[in-house]
Design a protein around this motif. Structure first.
Motif, PDB file in Angstrom:
ATOM      1  N   UNK A 187     -73.581 126.072  25.800  1.00 35.42           N
ATOM      2  CA  UNK A 187     -74.713 126.710  25.120  1.00 35.42           C
ATOM      3  C   UNK A 187     -75.947 126.786  26.012  1.00 35.42           C
ATOM      4  N   UNK A 188     -75.881 126.074  27.125  1.00 41.23           N
ATOM      5  CA  UNK A 188     -77.034 126.060  28.018  1.00 41.23           C
ATOM      6  C   UNK A 188     -78.225 125.313  27.448  1.00 41.23           C
ATOM      7  N   UNK A 189     -77.950 124.270  26.680  1.00 40.77           N
ATOM      8  CA  UNK A 189     -79.014 123.486  26.040  1.00 40.77           C
ATOM      9  C   UNK A 189     -78.922 122.036  26.510  1.00 40.77           C
ATOM     10  N   UNK A 190     -80.020 121.545  27.097  1.00 45.98           N
ATOM     11  CA  UNK A 190     -80.025 120.139  27.503  1.00 45.98           C
ATOM     12  C   UNK A 190     -80.573 119.239  26.401  1.00 45.98           C
ATOM     13  N   UNK A 191     -81.739 119.589  25.845  1.00 52.41           N
ATOM     14  CA  UNK A 191     -82.362 118.726  24.842  1.00 52.41           C
ATOM     15  C   UNK A 191     -82.956 119.552  23.710  1.00 52.41           C
ATOM     16  N   UNK A 192     -83.011 118.942  22.535  1.00 52.13           N
ATOM     17  CA  UNK A 192     -83.609 119.550  21.354  1.00 52.13           C
ATOM     18  C   UNK A 192     -85.096 119.190  21.345  1.00 52.13           C
ATOM     19  N   UNK A 193     -85.946 120.174  21.595  1.00 56.72           N
ATOM     20  CA  UNK A 193     -87.376 119.887  21.736  1.00 56.72           C
ATOM     21  C   UNK A 193     -88.002 119.364  20.460  1.00 56.72           C
ATOM     22  N   UNK A 194     -87.364 119.629  19.305  1.00 59.60           N
ATOM     23  CA  UNK A 194     -87.931 119.153  18.036  1.00 59.60           C
ATOM     24  C   UNK A 194     -87.761 117.647  17.875  1.00 59.60           C
ATOM     25  N   UNK A 195     -86.982 117.026  18.763  1.00 60.25           N
ATOM     26  CA  UNK A 195     -86.766 115.577  18.695  1.00 60.25           C
ATOM     27  C   UNK A 195     -87.442 114.828  19.840  1.00 60.25           C
TER      28      UNK A 195
END
Length: 444
Positions: A187-195
């Motif tokens: 997905x090309x996602x390292x971290x969830x910025x909302x957390x």
């Protein structure tokens, strides 16, 4: 069972000399051994073989010159200087070991909270969860002046500042929620910025936005250690510590200290069993009881010698926070005629050195004083093991912080003499069961 830990401190290895029994006869070593990484690797591997929980690395960032108003004694005799920065020793010692923890010292006036939070989180990763944090407020004006202060804060205010400092560090280390790291390459996602959250901390002494820009380590918040024995020092430990350095003279004082601290921990809504109190001790261990006693007598004779008295007066000057020059006081002055209220250093240490000696002279006190007790722990490995077991039964737990000269002979007599004798009695671990320092501290 009880825990074993090691104190790598002021006169012991991060400078070029070594002493016997805390302040006994100086034993010459090659003046450059302290810069050789091999001594630290040998220490870590030996003490891991002995089942130690951690090595605590003391630190003081100054050249002491309050004694006789000069740095002569400090530099001529190698007291607290030169000294290496403890932080680079951590990866060195943990790369050579698999289990033992390392707790380097961090001063609340030397490290901004963000720097400390980021550094210890990084070390938590590099050591795979074997790092701890020894929080100190520093003692002397000279340290404070090296970091931009005109003079050091008063004793109680230092602990007020340390409370806030520790709170900021912990908030920063918790600024990434559990599950914040996605690490999904598809997905090309390292971290969830909302957390991942700013802490927006603004207090009396510190201000920090956050969040930390590195992910939580294996322990998330590395175990905290401290050593304050005054009321403010005990409150800091009760609120935050996972392990605490405790300095007493005997088993009865140890039980009183531990009982008091456990009550304070519970008052903060914490489980007292989660805090391990390590009693600082300077044992004398030799092949036989007779050899050990001869070393004890030699150390006592040294304390009464000119060199021993010079060391004790120097140490008292330092311990006062550099505010009292004991070298400038007539040695025949009665203790009750010395204004000890001028000190701004280790309040409890000064109290322990002089309490009950009002009608003695400074000369009489200094000829027999020693800051750290052996608690009666002298003899062969088997004898000392038995005495340690008796002391822990009297105190109620949790372990010892051993303070001995940094020599390979001492590593060997502890790892291959004392530890096997303790294991035969079932008093220390046979093997490590946890993978992190926190897990090993909580193993029993």
């Amino acid at each position: 069972m009880f825990h074993l830990t090691w104190f790598l401190g002021d006169g012991y290895g991060i400078h070029p000399w070594s002493a016997t029994n805390g302040d006994g006869p100086w034993v010459g070593r090659n003046a450059h051994d302290w810069t050789d990484p091999a001594i630290y690797i040998d220490m870590a591997t030996s003490l891991e073989r002995a089942g130690f929980d951690y090595i605590l690395i003391e630190d003081t960032a100054m050249v002491e010159d309050s004694y006789n108003g000069s740095a002569d004694t400090s530099l001529r005799r190698g007291f607290m200087a030169p000294k290496s920065d403890p932080m680079p020793l951590v990866p060195l010692m943990t790369q050579a070991t698999k289990h033992i923890g390392i707790i380097p010292t961090v001063s609340t006036i030397q490290y901004p909270p963000y720097l400390a939070a980021r550094l210890y989180t990084t070390l938590d990763h590099l050591t795979k969860g074997r790092i701890g944090m020894n929080v100190v407020t520093s003692v002397t004006d000279r340290v404070a002046q090296n970091y931009g202060y005109e003079k050091h804060l008063d004793h109680d205010e230092r602990y007020e500042m340390a409370m806030e400092w520790t709170d900021v560090v912990l908030q920063l280390q918790q600024s990434w929620e559990e599950g914040a790291v996605i690490a999904d390459p598809e997905k090309g996602v390292y971290a969830d910025h909302t957390k991942v959250h700013p802490i927006d901390f603004e207090g009396k002494y510190f201000k920090s936005r956050g969040p930390l820009n590195t992910i939580p380590g294996p322990q998330r918040t590395p175990p905290i250690c401290s050593a304050g024995s005054s009321g403010p020092g005990r409150d800091l430990a009760a609120k935050y510590d996972d392990t605490m350095i405790s300095m007493v003279r005997d088993g009865a004082a140890g039980r009183a200290y531990r009982d008091d601290m456990r009550e304070r921990v519970a008052a903060y809504g914490r489980n007292p069993d989660d805090v391990k109190f390590m009693f600082l001790v300077t044992p004398t261990i030799a092949a036989t009881d007779e050899e050990a006693w001869a070393q004890v007598e030699a150390a006592r004779a040294y304390r009464a010698s000119d060199k021993g008295i010079e060391y004790n007066l120097w140490n008292m000057s330092y311990t006062s926070g550099g505010r009292i020059d004991f070298g400038g006081i007539d040695p025949d002055t009665l203790i009750k005629d010395i204004d000890l209220t001028k000190q701004n250093g280790e309040h409890t240490s000064i109290k322990n050195l002089f309490e009950g000696h009002d009608d003695k002279t400074l000369r009489e006190v200094v000829a027999s004083s020693h800051q750290v007790s052996d608690m009666g722990l002298w003899g062969s490995p088997d004898t000392v093991a038995g005495k340690m077991g008796d002391l822990m039964e009297e105190i109620g737990g949790d372990g010892f912080l051993i303070y001995m000269p940094t020599t390979r002979m001492n590593f060997a007599i502890v790892a291959d003499g004392l530890a096997p004798a303790l294991r035969r009695r079932g008093l220390i671990r046979e093997e490590y069961t946890g993978s992190t320092l926190r897990e090993n501290l909580l193993a029993f």
